[in-house]
Design a protein around this motif. Structure first.
Motif, short mmCIF file in Angstrom:
data_model
loop_
_atom_site.label_atom_id
_atom_site.label_comp_id
_atom_site.label_asym_id
_atom_site.label_seq_id
_atom_site.Cartn_x
_atom_site.Cartn_y
_atom_site.Cartn_z
N LEU A 60 5.86 11.14 -2.68
CA LEU A 60 5.42 10.04 -3.53
C LEU A 60 6.09 10.07 -4.90
O LEU A 60 6.45 11.13 -5.41
N ASN A 118 -6.01 3.92 2.60
CA ASN A 118 -5.16 2.77 2.89
C ASN A 118 -4.47 2.87 4.24
O ASN A 118 -4.10 1.87 4.84
N ASP A 151 -1.16 9.18 -5.40
CA ASP A 151 -1.94 8.04 -4.94
C ASP A 151 -3.08 8.53 -4.05
O ASP A 151 -2.93 8.70 -2.85
N SER A 156 0.83 -1.21 0.00
CA SER A 156 0.00 0.00 0.00
C SER A 156 0.87 1.26 0.00
O SER A 156 0.40 2.34 -0.31
N SER A 199 4.50 8.76 -7.52
CA SER A 199 3.37 9.11 -8.37
C SER A 199 2.18 9.36 -7.46
O SER A 199 2.15 8.83 -6.35
N ASN A 206 -9.35 1.44 -5.36
CA ASN A 206 -7.99 1.21 -5.82
C ASN A 206 -7.31 0.19 -4.91
O ASN A 206 -6.65 -0.74 -5.37
N ALA A 250 -4.28 4.01 -12.98
CA ALA A 250 -3.32 5.10 -12.75
C ALA A 250 -4.06 6.43 -12.64
O ALA A 250 -3.76 7.26 -11.78
N SER A 298 -5.58 7.04 -3.09
CA SER A 298 -6.17 6.06 -2.17
C SER A 298 -5.36 5.96 -0.87
O SER A 298 -5.74 5.21 0.03
N LEU A 299 -4.26 6.70 -0.79
CA LEU A 299 -3.38 6.56 0.37
C LEU A 299 -4.08 6.87 1.70
O LEU A 299 -3.95 6.07 2.65
N ALA A 342 3.86 3.62 -3.56
CA ALA A 342 4.10 4.91 -4.21
C ALA A 342 4.96 5.84 -3.34
O ALA A 342 5.45 6.86 -3.80
N ARG A 352 -5.78 6.85 -9.30
CA ARG A 352 -4.90 7.21 -8.20
C ARG A 352 -4.54 8.69 -8.22
O ARG A 352 -4.25 9.27 -7.18
N SER A 353 -4.54 9.28 -9.43
CA SER A 353 -4.05 10.66 -9.51
C SER A 353 -5.17 11.69 -9.32
O SER A 353 -4.89 12.88 -9.19
#
Lengths: 297, 515, 323
Positions: free
Chosen positions: B161, B171, B165, B142, B163, B421, B450, B167-168, B145, B453-454
């Motif tokens: 990060l 998570n 994310d 998790s 990239s 995600n 992708a 969903s962090l 990134a 996530r962004s």
């Protein structure tokens, strides 16, 4: 646990075959046992012929948990499956597994006992050692572990039970073989130059026949109980196949709303074991001269 | 009786202590009686079939372990009862415009059970350790990134990060992301847990019971209960007996039948829809299943409601891929929302294959409905001319095969995740760590994930995951069946508890016992 | 000197016992590893699929399953010799501590069960034998038959659910009370499980008693005693029972040995934290050290009980003593 009791051998001198069956039929318990086992086995056999009223694994959700009626003799379970058909199939698989397990145990165990007792020496030590190891291993846990090792099917379960019971046959037969070895006519046969194997199978084996038979009847009822315990613990024949132990396990949560789901398989397993025990008693009485007439005293 | 490890329940939840109403109620009920020596508020006993297999939060995946540990430990973010992300140890957080820096502002005055204060060094230590492979933490992926974790001051933590994310934050709201004190080791924590949660570890008798007591120093409103005991009663029907005789006041069941028998007299039972889902996983890299038409034929040949009705007594809801409330897939949005055997025959004809045979693995003992589901699916597929060979496996053997991805099809109950995600990224992206098990990926999906996530905006995210869901269904990557309920059984003396879609017992902190 | 020592019956028995235990050790070690799955998958479930190779090897090292099997076996055995039964990675306690807690529970359960079995079995057997083939005999035999034929798990679940839901009697729903902490609750909690087990064992004891009594009564010395005018009751108790004691003791010893590992189902249904359940849990969790050492402890107890039975047998039966 009762289902895993392994009692000490009962020494039974050989008797003539003639009249044995009649003797069994003369003892009331033997008759009752024979009838019970016969009836249940016939019901169980139905499951292998497709003659049951319903497919024991076919689900019919709209008709779930019906109480016993003309249509469903013992009602239906939580998936609408016919409890009578499932009990019959459960008895069938229980008998099948037990018979196969005891046959395996008898053949392997008796051979082991014969060889160990007759040839003595290293063979005896090796077989005796293995027997001791298996005896010291907690029986239900042994069956449980064995049943977890292989792909689960009825044969694996039978093999697991056979491994638990084979040592008993070794113990039961080895002693008598030891003494038979010293008996005059066996010695005589040896001195006339008969092959050892031929002596073993011609002179020794027939003389331990009745001991083996008695042990077989005892083991059958234990095997039925062991199979039921294993499937109660979730380690018997895998679902959806019917098995008496797992039916009882599933029924525990239903016992108040649908008691028949517990009673039917419960009574079936008890009657089966009672029948086997009574049959065993009858057989033992018939084979054991000590009991002949002894009861009348 | 059999120990039921729930699959992937780990990537789950935390929840805020700020559910005002029940809190106040709980607070009132014990305010007058707190002059005794023990903590007031009552001692709750929860019946469980197995005790935790670990007390180390980063490695806890077993249901029972998660349930205990989430009450002892805290994480940066938490989940509310509707699965939305709310503040935990971090009071607030912000994402930089490029989406590459996530800054968390820590709550003041939080202490661990051993009395030491929580600071940003603990957070850096925790996140770095979780990411470190040597720790073997289950949530490591998790943080894939995350490039680095820094602490500009005592109360601030920055995640840099590689990239974006989005969903962090969700998570991080997991017991597997618990913030531990940098002085602790796994060895120590397994014997003496040391967390920041609403309860503290009191006592454990292995395979018999584990007892927590109220954490008086908790940063939120103190719990209403004086103590919570998780009592191990291996047999589910014995738990029912214990509820009825009043020895146990609460238990959570999966099996609707067990729940049904528990409901009597003083005991009430409430169902809660779960995030976890029942599915027929297909491996699109093997045999006939490599052909999308074969998979679609399977999809059209199955009446999901019938599977649900026969296997689970209709106790559940037909579902699409995504089960979390905020992103839920429309179960009607799929090829053949209703069973359509003609359509299935057409797909099979398109594939040009006859005698399609699929080998499916089925676990026995992992959960109650598996074999019945498998049987019903088998019967339905047979009517469409597709042979499903069932291989019923002991749960250990099943897990071995599942983990190796060694199956054509698997009848499975997989854990859900509040964030889509987190739920499917690891399965259906070509570099996801479970892609070998999922058996399906495509460049379109990689791109969509992708993008998901962004993007921060909830509306935009919803649209992206709707597309993902549609893509999965149109290609029949798997056959999604239904979600089921978990059943919370409580005696009438238990007040203020809210069950959650992930099975979490977070709301024990708002629970109280009336006498 | 050495020759006489190695040929001494006690020394030989001891050597055989050690060999048996070694066999059990090998057997349980191999058997456990043959069961699919390992501790990692048992703990993580399908989540184990997400482990990277590096994580997996770290976990293997943690659980001690990265070593070659032969090495694992001998390091376990070596530790055993120093009294270290290993460490349960699941409960984070040494197997010794766990066993010291669970073995006495099963021991107590087995003792109570045997006691109940004797209390039911001996009077019933004597009653049956007092007038063979009478209705009295039939009744006694029927009870015995029931004990032999009703599966323990069936009796256990029925008792538990009927008593709990209809009478609210469910001491097993409370936290388990060790004997020396709360003897009253402890005995309540062990009452039903030992009744279930005892009922099953009562049957063979009843049958043994009956057969023994019938047999002894037919012997010459009893007839002589009767001829000398010894009272019927005294005869029954002194001579008959005295002589029936040998097979009963053998039976009790056997049953006790099996109960140590064989009470699993009853322990499970009644939530009794005994040693059988410890093994069952260990098998499910692939807690290798726990299962291996516990099975060995049970096997050792079994072998020991058998030795003691043998000894008791020698003390009771003058014929054996003479021989």
């Amino acid at each position: 646990m009762t289902d895993l009791t392994r009692t000490a051998p009962i020494a039974v001198p050989a008797t003539r075959r003639a009249g044995r069956l009649r003797a069994v039929l003369r003892s009331p318990s033997g008759v009752v046992g024979l009838v019970l086992v016969g009836l249940l086995t016939v019901a169980g056999l139905l499951s292998f012929t497709g003659l049951l009223p319903y497919d024991p694994v076919a689900q019919d959700p709209p008709n779930r948990l019906l109480s016993p009626s003309g249509e469903h003799l013992f009602g239906t379970d939580q998936f609408g499956r016919d409890v009578f058909s499932r009990v019959a199939a459960g008895v069938g698989s229980s008998v099948l597994i037990s018979v196969v397990a005891v046959t395996l145990a008898t053949v392997v165990g008796t051979l082991g006992g014969l060889v160990a007792g007759f040839f003595r020496g290293f063979t005896d030590t090796a077989i005796g050692g293995l027997t001791n190891v298996l005896f010291a291993f907690p029986p239900l846990l042994l069956a449980l572990a064995l049943a977890s090792v292989f792909d689960r099917n009825w044969f694996t379960v039978a093999v697991a039970i056979a491994v638990v019971y084979a040592p008993i046959f070794v113990r039961v037969t080895r002693g008598p073989v030891l003494s038979l070895r010293e008996i005059e006519y066996v010695k005589a046969a040896t001195s006339t130059g008969q092959g050892r194997l031929s002596i073993l199978f011609r002179h020794v084996l027939p003389n331990i026949g009745s001991i083996v038979i008695v042990q077989v009847t005892l083991s059958l009822s234990w095997a039925v109980l062991t199979e039921a315990s294993l499937s109660f613990l979730g380690l018997g024949t895998p679902p959806p196949a019917a098995s008496l132990g797992s039916m009882i396990f599933d029924a525990r949560t239903l016992v108040e709303i649908a008691p028949w789901t517990m009673i039917a398989p419960g009574v079936a397993v008890v009657l089966l074991v009672v029948g086997l025990n009574l049959l065993g008693d009858g057989l033992r009485d018939a084979l054991d001269p000590r009991n002949r007439g002894g009861r009348a005293r | 009786m059999s120990h039921r490890t729930r699959i992937a329940r780990s990537a789950l939840a935390t929840l805020s202590g700020a559910t005002a109403l029940s809190l106040v109620l709980a607070g009132c009920s014990d305010s007058g009686s707190s002059d005794g020596d023990g903590p007031a508020g009552g001692d709750l006993v929860i019946g469980v079939t197995s005790d935790p297999d670990t007390l180390f939060p980063w490695k806890a995946t077993q249901f029972q372990a998660v349930n205990v540990l989430e009450n002892i430990y805290g994480s940066l973010t938490e989940l509310d009862s509707d699965m939305t992300v709310v503040p935990g140890l971090a009071e607030e957080w912000e994402t930089s415009d490029d989406g590459l820096t996530l800054t968390f502002f820590l709550r003041d005055g939080v202490t661990f059970q051993d009395g030491s204060a929580l600071d940003s060094a603990d957070v850096v230590f925790s996140l770095e350790s979780i990411k470190d492979e040597a720790t073997a933490a289950v949530a490591a992926s998790s943080l894939a990134a995350v490039e680095s974790v820094e602490a500009p001051d005592e109360h601030t933590v920055e995640l840099h990060l590689a990239s974006p994310d989005a969903s962090l934050p969700a998570n991080l709201a997991s017991v597997n992301m618990s913030i531990l004190s940098s002085d602790d080791t796994e060895e120590e924590l397994n014997g003496q847990p040391n967390g920041t949660g609403p309860f503290t570890f009191d006592d454990r008798v292995s395979s018999q019971s584990i007892t927590l007591v109220r954490n008086e120093e908790f940063w939120g409103y103190p719990a209403g209960l004086g103590s919570v005991e998780f009592r191990v009663i291996p047999d589910e029907s014995a738990i029912v007996s214990a509820l009825q005789s009043g020895n146990v006041q609460m238990a959570v069941f999966d099996d609707p039948l067990v729940a049904q028998t528990a409901e009597s007299g003083d005991v009430t039972v409430d169902p809660t829809a779960q995030l976890s889902y029942h599915a027929l996983m297909l491996n699109a890299t093997r045999g006939d299943l490599a052909d999308v038409n074969v998979r679609l034929a399977v999809q059209c040949a199955i009446d999901r409601q019938q599977v649900l009705d026969t296997a689970a007594l209709g106790e559940g809801e037909v579902t699409g891929p995504i089960t979390s409330p905020a992103y839920r897939s429309d179960p009607q949005a799929r090829p053949c929302p209703e069973r359509d055997l003609d359509q299935a025959a057409e797909y099979l004809a398109d594939s040009g294959r006859s005698d399609v045979t699929i080998d499916a693995i089925v676990s026995q003992g992992e959960y109650a409905t598996s074999v019945n589901e498998a049987q019903n699916i088998q019967a339905q597929l047979a009517e469409a001319g597709i042979t499903l060979e069932l291989e019923v496996l002991e749960s250990g053997a099943y897990v071995d095969r599942w983990v190796a991805g060694d199956f054509d099809a698997a009848v499975a109950l997989n854990g859900g995740n509040p964030d889509p995600n987190g739920m499917y990224g690891r399965y259906f992206t070509s570099d996801g760590n479970l892609n070998a098990v999922a058996g399906y990926s495509s460049p379109e999906l990689d791109e969509l994930f992708a993008e998901g996530r962004s993007v921060e905006d909830p509306e935009e995210r919803r649209e992206i995951y709707r597309q993902i869901s549609a893509h999965l269904e149109e290609n029949a990557a798997w056959i999604w069946m239904f979600t089921s309920y978990s059943y919370t059984a409580m005696t009438s003396s238990v007040q203020g508890f809210t069950a959650m879609p992930n099975g979490s017992l977070r709301f024990l902190r708002t629970t109280a016992l009336t006498s | 000197m050495l020759r006489t020592l190695t040929h001494h019956p006690v020394a030989r028995r001891a050597a055989a016992a050690l060999a048996t235990l070694f066999g059990v050790a090998v057997f349980v070690f191999v058997l456990l590893r043959a069961i699919p799955g390992d501790q990692i998958t048992a703990a993580l479930g399908t989540e184990a699929a997400a482990l990277t190779p590096a994580q997996r090897s770290d976990l293997e090292a943690y659980y001690g399953i990265d070593q070659p099997l032969v090495l694992q076996f001998f390091s376990w055995l070596g530790n055993l010799l120093t009294g270290n039964l290993g460490y349960s990675t699941r409960s984070h306690e040494s197997v010794l501590e766990l066993t010291l807690r669970s073995l006495p529970v099963t021991f107590e359960l087995a003792l109570l069960a045997i006691l109940i079995a004797l209390l039911i079995g001996i009077p019933l057997g004597m009653l049956s034998a007092s007038r063979p083939d009478s209705p009295r005999d039939a009744a006694g035999q029927l009870v015995g038959l029931a004990g032999l034929s009703i599966p323990a798990f069936l009796l256990a679940t029925t008792l538990l659910s009927v008593l709990a839901s209809n009478f609210g009697f469910n001491p097993n729903g409370q936290a388990f009370a060790p004997l020396f902490e709360d003897p009253v609750l402890n005995l309540q909690q062990l009452l039903l499980p030992s009744l279930v087990l005892g009922f099953g064992i009562a049957a063979p004891i009843m049958r043994t008693t009956r057969t023994a009594v019938l047999e002894v009564r037919s012997n010459d010395f009893v007839r002589t005693a009767r001829a000398k005018g010894v009272g019927a009751r005294r005869l029954q108790v002194r001579h008959v029972l005295g002589n029936a004691l040998v097979p009963i003791v053998t039976m009790v010893g056997l049953q006790f040995g099996y109960l140590l590992g064989g009470a699993v189902v009853v322990e499970q249904v009644f939530s009794v934290p005994g040693i059988g359940r410890q093994v069952l849990l260990g098998i499910q969790q692939k807690d290798y050290a726990l299962v291996q050492s516990t099975v060995l402890v049970i096997a050792a107890a079994f072998v020991l009980v058998n030795l003691l039975t043998d000894l008791a047998y020698r003390l009771i039966d003058p014929r054996v003593r003479a021989a």
